[in-house]
Design a protein around this motif. Structure first.
Motif, short mmCIF file in Angstrom:
data_model
loop_
_atom_site.label_atom_id
_atom_site.label_comp_id
_atom_site.label_asym_id
_atom_site.label_seq_id
_atom_site.Cartn_x
_atom_site.Cartn_y
_atom_site.Cartn_z
N THR A 1 2.30 0.56 11.80
CA THR A 1 1.66 -0.75 11.64
C THR A 1 2.70 -1.83 11.88
O THR A 1 3.89 -1.58 11.78
CB THR A 1 1.02 -0.90 10.24
OG1 THR A 1 0.06 -1.96 10.27
CG2 THR A 1 2.06 -1.23 9.17
N CYS B 1 -3.82 1.87 10.66
CA CYS B 1 -3.72 0.61 9.90
C CYS B 1 -3.47 -0.52 10.87
O CYS B 1 -2.38 -0.67 11.42
CB CYS B 1 -2.59 0.70 8.88
SG CYS B 1 -2.43 -0.82 7.92
N SER C 1 -4.72 3.77 4.51
CA SER C 1 -4.98 4.35 5.83
C SER C 1 -4.38 5.75 5.94
O SER C 1 -4.93 6.62 6.59
CB SER C 1 -4.44 3.44 6.93
OG SER C 1 -3.03 3.56 7.04
N GLN D 1 -1.04 -5.80 2.92
CA GLN D 1 -0.83 -5.00 4.13
C GLN D 1 -0.28 -3.62 3.76
O GLN D 1 -0.72 -2.60 4.30
CB GLN D 1 0.14 -5.71 5.08
CG GLN D 1 0.43 -4.83 6.31
CD GLN D 1 0.53 -5.60 7.60
OE1 GLN D 1 0.45 -6.82 7.62
NE2 GLN D 1 0.67 -4.88 8.70
N ASP E 1 -3.05 -1.54 2.32
CA ASP E 1 -3.94 -1.04 3.38
C ASP E 1 -3.28 0.08 4.18
O ASP E 1 -3.95 1.01 4.61
CB ASP E 1 -4.35 -2.19 4.31
CG ASP E 1 -5.36 -3.11 3.65
OD1 ASP E 1 -5.97 -2.71 2.62
OD2 ASP E 1 -5.56 -4.24 4.15
N PHE E 2 -1.99 -0.04 4.37
CA PHE E 2 -1.27 1.03 5.07
C PHE E 2 -1.34 2.33 4.26
O PHE E 2 -1.62 3.40 4.81
CB PHE E 2 0.19 0.61 5.31
CG PHE E 2 0.99 1.64 6.05
CD1 PHE E 2 0.84 1.80 7.42
CD2 PHE E 2 1.90 2.47 5.39
CE1 PHE E 2 1.58 2.76 8.12
CE2 PHE E 2 2.64 3.43 6.08
CZ PHE E 2 2.47 3.57 7.45
#
Lengths: 384, 384, 384, 384
Positions: B131, B351, B344, B337, B340-341
């Motif tokens: 990402t 991501c 994922s 972030q 979310d990574f």
């Protein structure tokens, strides 16, 4: 007021701009008593006689004419005020100049540089006072911006950006052409947002920041066809619905301009911002009494954008109106322009923007449209 | 927390971004307890050993390395977080991918499209999660904008405009290069405001509004020479101080972008606005908790721009934090972030933005710089 | 960090405030590395063991207790942090002081002045460091306001006004009492908005503008009966839903305060404004990074309210965080308070507001409630 | 316009208000062409003959009088417009009513309730049309607020708050009394900010939210002595420099009002806010074209305060002026009031606020002053 000299106005066109100009003349004596002339609403001209008479009655014009040539020919008219669609500006202005009339022309001066040239030539040859209604210069907050810049508060300028956003033509049902809608008809208007809205932005920009040297532009017509009210037919739309350009100013700063009638939520949002070495300025038409000002020389922990409520007697034009804190509106910018025109007559000075200056704005508009068409940078040839 | 799986981080670079990323890892467990992994601050890497150790002590890294290759080689590291100057991204990322590490890379992905290509190839070949920190997508108000657009609230889009304005490089005394100033050194950064600031604007824009097709740009370097801290010599400045471009999106809307470090009064003012058929949206980083929203479907006399204070539990990410009305800040976008990574990884999904997506942003940046140089429109080749 | 001295925290209560305080402790080392102590999350206490363990796991507390007396009795705890409903503050604080623990108490100190007195006596007798979490003082913009006032920028003060507006209790369906709702139960809370919200306004006001001498107040309970979650019965509502008062400060200025939970559209809008002879200041919690400042000494045509974005390194606390323009949020005010408490321990100075100072705020609250009840002016007896 | 019936105005007093009223009469025909009457500026009256004549010349009054009794006695005058200092309102109004004249009186109606009573009696006995210039009701945004409330958009009202803040009397050098300064002379004005500024707030409040039942107030005179321009002596200042009160409305909502001339940074900042069960409204005079509106019924994630730019043709009065987005100003509120007065004559309906209604406002003012003096709650006796 009895000993004031009359300045007899012949107004051609009685639409939205006909109203703003007339209102300006009618308020002059009340708020600018020091002027040596008083405007007299001698005659108003349009083609629809019945509606014209109603307008004349409402606003107090002494007489009406249905042919503009008759107005220009009248001996009892000193100044011609042109409020027609753009495609008629040139012919009327040239005739008026030749008849020795002063001229106050609604913007833009013309549809093209070529069309504007004989207008400039005519007023210069005739030596008649002339001005173009780029009225936003005379919003007090905008005039204050000019004053701050001229006082050197901003220092070297790096950036100028302006946009004029509207949202009234988004519906595909809206026709083009005809009363109130000639701005959507390329023949009548000469262009879309470029001549109608960006012309304002360009005039203010060059007034505040000097000449624009070259431009790179794009335009778009979102709705490709509309019913034309003249023919009743669906016709290709010739105007630009949106226009964006960036540019260099002569002083080395970068310019960024945008206009559209497809920006939902903005009725008539003209904004500009200037970033200088020491200070920056912002303004917008929806909150026209405020000037935003940032001064980097303020003590660092206290620095911030100042929201200046431009309603004090020591701020431009505001000694004419009410008391601090009490706003004036859009229409007052026209009163100020007319007042300045009257003063310029008394002083024997030009009332900026003159036809000559307005033609420079025209050059930028034309370079912008050419750039968009050719997808290339264009020199403007502006001499500011 | 005991039964969470460890995800061991190796951070390379400990500057401003090293701090924001580290802070993100450290807050993950407190605010995202549902995650199945927990980050472990295994190692941090930089060249100045003394200052590096101080950083490691302050933030709680278990160990240090002064050669990034050693970090990549370590078996006790699962993910490499790249916070170096841009010119080192490619080499590190490719090595990390080859070593089978997950990669979180600070933006921009690389200095050029060509430099980015092998990075994309490497992570795809290795099949490692990856990402790029275009963190502004995860400011709750920006994520809410995405949600409103995806819900179709705006309808057909006409305009997208964004700018990122700063004022920290106006002084000619400021040197280029060196710690904290590598962003002014073209070799280290690859470009000036284009890669540093416009890259953010472009990433958000394509996420919200789809691919950018072609661009027409201009750039400027206001201060032509600065002392370089590396050599101590006055050297030519290679970066762009300001960059402006307009463009077409694939969906037919017009884009307008500007970035500069010479806009006095703006510290880090990233703003964007989208105008759709039915509604419009505005946001700015200085007031990041607010989303401005205009909905034309509101009853006409009650229509106005709504200032939405994005602090409610039903708004993106905000159920993780406090109670309605209480703002979070800039740093939280990084926490989101990273969260979310981590999610994922659990879900086995990419991501966004991945290296692949970030390369598309790179393509726009490069087309912009090429357009400015060649003074011509450039196709971006973006496939969004 | 290895050589820092441990300061072992025992947290009692794990609701909303338990989270904000814990978060503050956990971020201390990362952002205030110069502190000589490091907080250790030794133990957290509440009655629901299962949920308590989950909280401890999530946030990293080493152990749990279900009886607060056990926490106070533990030798491995240096400081007691009190986050219980207001009706338990006194008993815990007195026991903690007697056990020689430092105390950090959530506001308000107590339900009444009488209840607060033995708390003050206890900490003074024990000589233990003590502070009350009136956290808004440590929002950087608010601290900057204090700095400007102390620097004499405002001159003689004429007016102070503050309000704290919320809208979360408008529905008559909302019950009173129980988890998350004890603030609506007069027995637990001691009062409604007066102790919950106005106490904040009063603390800030006296800190910025000195003691409040006398008050004239009104209160209202709009919803007269609500289901009590404890009994399941519809019971009379004992709290004040809204409270308004005006007052004299010791310095001769006039004060105006209002709080309500029935102001639709305001989630947690704490605002204050101070008008001085030379300058004025405004702040609000929804836009907490901004301080509005008007300085009459600015040149007259350029005067305006400055919107100061308080995110620069020379502004209070901001050197600890990111870079100019990047906002911090609500939670950071607690980090600052804990940091200041830790510093005060190192310096051997009190950490304002101490229990003693918080009791003065209590006196104003009580005078306000008495005034509303008696419909008469009340002296506060404040000694600031 | 030729067939309109004349309504001949006799204006008494030519100060600031004389100008706003005159301007209103002069713009009536241009913007309200549907009215069946046209105002004729028959006579203006003041004591200083020379300056009076200049005023008459500037504004176009046909004749002058230096004794107001002569104006009242003239057969060629239909309506008396009273713009004198407050202490002369009663005598003039009663005489005018007895002479059968219509009366338009500047606010406040009188200095006291007792002084107002015979005025009300006189106009009612004479059956003459009468109105008091509480002009802010007719700012389009304020009229729109009324419309939203009357449409039930807000639901049950909980809170009403208003303030009127100025800063023009902070200097102790400012004298009291005399031209432009009679508002600082208690004999001429009857009170300070209470009658001058709070009277506006109270009128709007009762119009929007119904009668005020009881009040609890405080007043302050910051500068105790000033030179009186009449005597040249330093004299005690009799007026209130600041006034604060809270109150109950008849509908159960709580009111909070404040006015001062010592709020640095505010020129003429009249603001009000109303909080209802479903929606809230805010307005301020410095940005008078905007109405802020929050509707809780909006979808939760999209809720926010709407900034309504009240410049559309379907919003109150705005069809009379320009096009959407173009603001009008302060002065237009007077034009609207005069237009409504003219319409009321044609309809045979009262033009609110009548003398009777304005007397209710007077009752609140008096109760406020009595409350401040007696330091106790006072019933207003208002019958709204």
């Amino acid at each position: 007021m009895a000993d004031k000299k009359e300045l007899r106005i012949g107004l051609i066109g009685y639409g939205f701009m006909g109203r703003t100009h007339t209102n300006a003349y009618k308020r002059l004596g009340d708020f600018f008593p020091e002027l040596k002339h008083k405007p007299v609403l001698k005659v108003v001209c349009a083609r629809n006689k019945e509606r014209l008479q109603a307008f004349a009655d409402q606003w107090g014009y002494e007489s009406i004419e249905t042919d503009w040539r008759a107005v220009v020919a009248r001996d009892d008219v000193d100044a011609i005020d042109i409020c027609t669609p753009n495609n008629m500006h040139a012919e009327i202005a040239i005739a008026a100049a030749e008849a020795g009339k002063m001229i106050l022309c609604e913007k833009p001066l013309a549809r093209t540089v070529a069309e504007a040239q004989p207008m400039v030539d005519a007023v210069e040859k005739a030596g008649v006072p002339n001005t173009v209604y780029y009225n936003y210069r005379r919003v007090p907050a905008v005039t204050l911006a000019k004053q701050l810049i001229d006082d050197g508060k901003l220092g070297k300028i790096f950036h100028y950006r302006a946009n004029f956003l509207q949202d009234w033509t988004i519906s595909p049902e809206l026709p083009q052409g005809g009363e109130g809608l000639w701005r959507l008809d390329n023949d009548a208007a000469g262009s879309g947002v470029t001549g109608d809205l960006l012309a304002h932005c360009i005039d203010t920009a060059m007034w505040l920041n000097g000449g624009i040297k070259d431009v790179s532009a794009m335009t778009e017509t979102f709705i490709k066809e509309r019913v034309h009210t003249g023919t009743g037919e669906v016709q290709k739309v010739g105007i630009d619905d949106a226009c964006i350009f960036h540019c260099h100013f002569d002083n080395g700063s970068l310019g960024l301009f945008e206009s559209t009638r497809y920006a939902r939520g903005h009725k008539a949002l003209y904004t500009f911002e200037i970033n200088g070495e020491h200070a920056s300025i912002k303004w917008n038409l929806h909150d026209l009494s405020r000037l935003e000002y940032f001064d980097h020389r303020d003590e660092s922990i206290e620095r911030g954008w100042r929201s200046i409520h431009v309603t004090d007697g020591d701020q431009p034009y505001m000694d004419k109106w009410w008391v601090p804190g009490l706003s004036i509106g859009y229409e007052h910018s026209f009163v100020h322009q007319v007042a300045d025109f009257f003063k310029s007559i008394e002083d024997g000075t030009p009332c900026s923007p003159t036809f000559k200056e307005a033609q420079e704005t025209q050059k930028v508009c034309e370079a912008v449209l050419n750039s968009a068409k050719s997808k290339s940078w264009q020199e403007t040839g502006v001499d500011w």
